[in-house]
Scaffold this active site. Structure first.
Site, short mmCIF file in Angstrom:
data_model
loop_
_atom_site.label_atom_id
_atom_site.label_comp_id
_atom_site.label_asym_id
_atom_site.label_seq_id
_atom_site.Cartn_x
_atom_site.Cartn_y
_atom_site.Cartn_z
N ASP A 27 -1.95 -0.38 5.98
CA ASP A 27 -2.16 0.20 7.31
C ASP A 27 -3.62 0.14 7.74
O ASP A 27 -3.96 0.62 8.83
CB ASP A 27 -1.68 1.65 7.34
CG ASP A 27 -2.53 2.57 6.46
OD1 ASP A 27 -2.89 2.16 5.33
OD2 ASP A 27 -2.85 3.70 6.90
N SER A 41 -2.76 0.77 -4.36
CA SER A 41 -3.20 1.91 -3.55
C SER A 41 -4.61 2.37 -3.93
O SER A 41 -4.96 2.45 -5.10
CB SER A 41 -2.23 3.08 -3.75
OG SER A 41 -2.65 4.22 -3.04
N ASP A 70 0.87 -1.17 0.00
CA ASP A 70 0.00 0.00 0.00
C ASP A 70 0.91 1.23 0.00
O ASP A 70 2.11 1.12 0.28
CB ASP A 70 -0.88 -0.04 1.26
CG ASP A 70 -1.74 1.20 1.42
OD1 ASP A 70 -2.24 1.71 0.40
OD2 ASP A 70 -1.89 1.67 2.56
#
Length: 200
Positions: free
Chosen positions: A166, A107, A6
């Site tokens: 995350d 992403s 990511d």
């Protein structure tokens, strides 16, 4: 192996409060008011899937927050989300590629940010074999389809892939497909994971 990274708060530090701070200054609205009204809801998700234009996104988000900003003012705030790249993460990407692994970025992002980070942080693209961006693919994490798409395009099985993100929801979605998924909680998560002889 296929290593999937990511971007936000994995390869580059971001902070939405910086965005709201700029919008507060430009609009005169109290920061607390914006924090209370700002959500990563359907408008945000549509934008990340490329379903609405940058202008539509700005107009709808400003409407939700009850503020009046020009598109230029909105954009200035939106780009202030970026703090800086994480050099230790970039170094790990570089090492993995040197060792013959495949390294890609997956992403949830949007066109406005795409006009900013490749220019200011070129080392991300320079150290990745491919970029998989939500607004280009018309889907976003945690949709299982986006992980399946990346695996198919790269030619790897879930068991041959490692994913770093995350957001727990994204990590859980990848893990459910059989991908080794690691939740990134701070800038030292990647160095800890790859400490010692783990990069092989």
């Amino acid at each position: 192996m296929l290593y999937i990274f990511d971007m936000g708060n994995v390869l580059i530090d971001i902070d939405f409060k910086r965005v709201l701070g700029v919008w507060s200054n430009l609009s005169g609205a109290p920061l607390a008011h914006l924090i209370e009204r700002f959500t990563l809801g359907e408008v945000f998700q549509k934008h990340e899937r490329g379903e609405i234009s940058d202008q539509q996104f700005a107009e709808q988000l400003c409407h939700e927050m009850g503020i009046a900003l020009s598109f230029e003012q909105f954009s200035a705030g939106w780009q202030s989300i970026f703090i800086g790249v994480r050099p230790e993460a970039i170094a790990i990407m570089k090492t993995l590629r040197e060792q013959g692994h495949r390294v890609v970025v997956l992403s949830n992002t949007n066109r406005l940010h795409l006009e900013h980070w490749p220019v200011h942080y070129p080392e991300i693209e320079q150290n990745a074999d491919a970029l998989y961006l939500s607004q280009d693919l018309g889907m976003r994490k945690p949709d299982p389809a986006i992980f399946k798409y990346v695996l198919e395009k790269e030619g790897f099985t879930p068991q041959e892939a490692v994913f770093f993100d995350d957001v727990a929801e994204n990590v859980n979605a990848a893990s459910a497909l059989g991908i080794q998924a690691i939740l990134v909680t701070d800038s030292q998560t990647l160095p800890r994971h790859f400490s010692g002889d783990q990069i092989t």
